[in-house]
Design a protein around this motif. Structure first.
Motif, PDB file in Angstrom:
ATOM      1  N   MET A  60     -41.026  -7.749 -29.434  1.00 53.13           N
ATOM      2  CA  MET A  60     -40.547  -8.703 -30.446  1.00 53.13           C
ATOM      3  C   MET A  60     -41.605  -8.945 -31.520  1.00 53.13           C
ATOM      4  O   MET A  60     -41.277  -9.030 -32.706  1.00 53.13           O
ATOM      5  CB  MET A  60     -40.175 -10.030 -29.766  1.00 53.13           C
ATOM      6  CG  MET A  60     -38.924  -9.927 -28.918  1.00 53.13           C
ATOM      7  SD  MET A  60     -38.883 -11.159 -27.617  1.00 53.13           S
ATOM      8  CE  MET A  60     -39.956 -10.454 -26.410  1.00 53.13           C
ATOM      9  N   GLU A  61     -42.874  -9.026 -31.079  1.00 51.53           N
ATOM     10  CA  GLU A  61     -43.946  -9.320 -32.039  1.00 51.53           C
ATOM     11  C   GLU A  61     -44.145  -8.186 -33.045  1.00 51.53           C
ATOM     12  O   GLU A  61     -44.479  -8.425 -34.204  1.00 51.53           O
ATOM     13  CB  GLU A  61     -45.261  -9.576 -31.283  1.00 51.53           C
ATOM     14  CG  GLU A  61     -45.264 -10.902 -30.557  1.00 51.53           C
ATOM     15  CD  GLU A  61     -46.380 -11.027 -29.528  1.00 51.53           C
ATOM     16  OE1 GLU A  61     -46.518 -12.108 -28.947  1.00 51.53           O
ATOM     17  OE2 GLU A  61     -47.097 -10.021 -29.296  1.00 51.53           O
ATOM     18  N   ASN A  62     -43.920  -6.943 -32.592  1.00 50.19           N
ATOM     19  CA  ASN A  62     -44.148  -5.798 -33.484  1.00 50.19           C
ATOM     20  C   ASN A  62     -42.954  -5.482 -34.367  1.00 50.19           C
ATOM     21  O   ASN A  62     -43.005  -4.553 -35.171  1.00 50.19           O
ATOM     22  CB  ASN A  62     -44.490  -4.544 -32.658  1.00 50.19           C
ATOM     23  CG  ASN A  62     -45.750  -4.745 -31.839  1.00 50.19           C
ATOM     24  OD1 ASN A  62     -46.595  -5.547 -32.202  1.00 50.19           O
ATOM     25  ND2 ASN A  62     -45.866  -4.023 -30.733  1.00 50.19           N
ATOM     26  N   GLY A  80     -39.412  -1.873 -39.207  1.00 56.66           N
ATOM     27  CA  GLY A  80     -39.024  -1.855 -37.803  1.00 56.66           C
ATOM     28  C   GLY A  80     -40.264  -1.919 -36.939  1.00 56.66           C
ATOM     29  O   GLY A  80     -41.269  -2.526 -37.328  1.00 56.66           O
ATOM     30  N   ASP A  81     -40.183  -1.325 -35.768  1.00 53.58           N
ATOM     31  CA  ASP A  81     -41.310  -1.324 -34.844  1.00 53.58           C
ATOM     32  C   ASP A  81     -41.864   0.104 -34.774  1.00 53.58           C
ATOM     33  O   ASP A  81     -41.337   0.935 -34.038  1.00 53.58           O
ATOM     34  CB  ASP A  81     -40.813  -1.792 -33.474  1.00 53.58           C
ATOM     35  CG  ASP A  81     -41.919  -1.883 -32.447  1.00 53.58           C
ATOM     36  OD1 ASP A  81     -43.014  -1.368 -32.731  1.00 53.58           O
ATOM     37  OD2 ASP A  81     -41.687  -2.468 -31.382  1.00 53.58           O
ATOM     38  N   PRO A  82     -42.910   0.416 -35.558  1.00 57.29           N
ATOM     39  CA  PRO A  82     -43.404   1.797 -35.604  1.00 57.29           C
ATOM     40  C   PRO A  82     -43.921   2.298 -34.251  1.00 57.29           C
ATOM     41  O   PRO A  82     -43.791   3.474 -33.940  1.00 57.29           O
ATOM     42  CB  PRO A  82     -44.526   1.758 -36.650  1.00 57.29           C
ATOM     43  CG  PRO A  82     -44.845   0.327 -36.867  1.00 57.29           C
ATOM     44  CD  PRO A  82     -43.660  -0.471 -36.460  1.00 57.29           C
ATOM     45  N   LEU A  83     -44.503   1.382 -33.456  1.00 57.69           N
ATOM     46  CA  LEU A  83     -45.019   1.796 -32.143  1.00 57.69           C
ATOM     47  C   LEU A  83     -43.871   2.229 -31.219  1.00 57.69           C
ATOM     48  O   LEU A  83     -43.966   3.237 -30.514  1.00 57.69           O
ATOM     49  CB  LEU A  83     -45.786   0.645 -31.486  1.00 57.69           C
ATOM     50  CG  LEU A  83     -47.250   0.499 -31.889  1.00 57.69           C
ATOM     51  CD1 LEU A  83     -47.846  -0.728 -31.225  1.00 57.69           C
ATOM     52  CD2 LEU A  83     -48.032   1.747 -31.508  1.00 57.69           C
ATOM     53  N   LEU A  84     -42.769   1.454 -31.249  1.00 60.44           N
ATOM     54  CA  LEU A  84     -41.605   1.791 -30.429  1.00 60.44           C
ATOM     55  C   LEU A  84     -41.013   3.125 -30.895  1.00 60.44           C
ATOM     56  O   LEU A  84     -40.662   3.985 -30.076  1.00 60.44           O
ATOM     57  CB  LEU A  84     -40.562   0.666 -30.518  1.00 60.44           C
ATOM     58  CG  LEU A  84     -39.270   0.892 -29.746  1.00 60.44           C
ATOM     59  CD1 LEU A  84     -39.540   0.999 -28.253  1.00 60.44           C
ATOM     60  CD2 LEU A  84     -38.276  -0.231 -30.013  1.00 60.44           C
TER      61      LEU A  84
END
Lengths: 266, 139
Positions: free
Chosen positions: A170-172, A240-244
């Motif tokens: 959620m944080e990312n 969005g969430d680049p790590l995901l």
């Protein structure tokens, strides 16, 4: 069907598949209706995001049932799904304890699915001792081995990361907020992560497994498609969430490599 | 598991599978569908009515059905997929023509759907040809 004449096994797996299909349909494609069944659920972006995710996980479970329908009952499927569903029961009980218990349908159906899967596993007449394969992952194909080791490392990193940043999902992601319910969903995904690691360690010891590799690819193809949709609709990579997205892309590459290198032996 | 022996066809069909799924999710899920329509259309006013939502979702489910069909094509002997592949070639050809017309009229702001449909037509034609399933070819 399932390459067995045992009616009990056929019925158990059919009903388990029906439960997976029910939750896949309702969670992924009728999220609002699902949320309405739970009075304490907030209909916010974070909850919808995770509920769709859980629905797609059920499509992966369902793909394993379909795989076995054609190829025959497979021990690897149970090594993954039984722990995954047992952990889901723990997760639902924790959720019900928090909410005060507003809807027990999910708990009952997941318990039923575990019972059905366990009965089918016992009726297989195959041992519960898992003989070690001659080589790691049961293959001499270096590329496939590399992909499977890559998957194991990736899943382990995801698991360890959870303990450092439990609300990372959620944080990312700028579109989501950290909520109590969202945190509980993230815990549920970590439980699934544990089941995936169990499945990979099973394959490391006993050799690669067609059902598990296929289920992994089904999951990754769906999520890779969603990553592409996000890139296409967000008009960029920073919304969005680049790590995901990176984890899904890497997982997709590992999963597809293992599948296409080994599929002739399934 | 995969019954098609031609690697190029397997790669092309796999890419088509991912893109069909991508378009399926894009049309089925509301937030994506709104962003998609805003991105490609000059006439969409940003309001997703119930009727429009239902129609766009239907389009998405057709993409999903085609994705399932392509998956089935990969895991059965090629002879069993002959008609389905011919349908895909015809369907992607008609879609390409419609997308070109939309783009030329200016209704389609973003050329990506047009380009993808043309690539889809070329890809499915190549698969049909490489598998020896085009009309007049002896299997």
């Amino acid at each position: 069907m399932f390459k067995t004449d045992d009616r009990v096994t056929q019925i158990c797996l059919f009903l388990a598949g029906l439960i997976f299909m029910f939750y896949a349909g309702i969670m992924a494609f009728n999220t609002g209706f699902f949320i309405d069944r739970y009075p304490t659920f907030d209909n916010d972006a974070t909850n919808r995001y995770f509920i769709v995710w859980f629905g797609l996980n059920n499509i992966m479970f369902l793909s394993g049932i379909y795989y076995m329908g054609y190829k025959g009952v497979n021990r690897g499927f149970f090594v993954f799904t039984v722990p995954a569903q047992v952990l889901t029961i723990v997760w639902i009980v924790m959720a019900l304890m928090r909410s005060g218990g507003d809807n027990y349908t999910g708990l009952i159906l997941v318990i039923l699915s575990v019972v059905l899967l366990t009965v089918a596993r016992f009726r297989m007449n195959e041992p519960f001792s898992y003989t070690k394969a001659d080589t790691a992952w049961g293959t001499n194909d270096g590329v496939a081995k590399g992909a499977l080791y890559g998957s194991l490392i990736l899943q382990t990193v995801i698991l360890v990361t959870y303990f450092f940043q439990p609300n990372g999902l959620m944080e990312n992601n700028p579109n989501l907020e950290v909520t109590e319910q969202g945190s509980h969903f993230a815990l549920g995904l970590t439980f699934l992560n544990v089941a995936v690691i169990i499945a990979l360690l099973f394959q490391l010891r006993t050799g690669f497994n067609g059902a598990l590799i296929t289920m992994g690819l089904v999951w990754h193809v769906m999520f890779m498609s969603i990553v592409l949709v996000n890139i296409a609709t967000a008009e960029g990579l920073d919304n969005g969430d680049p790590l995901l997205a990176l984890a899904i892309t890497l997982g997709f590459i590992f999963s597809a490599t293992a599948f296409f290198r080994l599929q002739k032996q399934f | 598991m995969i019954k098609i022996e031609d690697n190029v066809s397997v790669v092309l069909l796999s890419i088509a599978l991912v893109f069909n799924l991508m378009y399926a999710f894009m049309h089925i899920f509301d937030p994506f569908a709104v962003l998609f329509l805003e991105g490609i259309s000059s006439s969409f006013n940003g309001e997703m009515t119930a009727d429009l939502d239902a129609m766009v979702s239907n389009v998405g489910w057709f993409f999903m059905i085609f994705a399932i069909g392509i998956l089935m094509t990969l895991i059965v002997p090629k002879e069993e997929s002959a008609v389905f592949l011919r349908v895909l070639v015809v369907a992607s050809f008609i879609t390409s023509i419609r997308m070109i017309a939309y783009y030329m009229e200016g209704q389609l702001v973003d050329p990506a759907p047009m380009i993808l449909s043309i690539l889809g037509f070329i890809g499915f034609s190549v698969v049909l040809r490489r598998l020896g399933l085009n009309k007049g070819t002896t299997l």
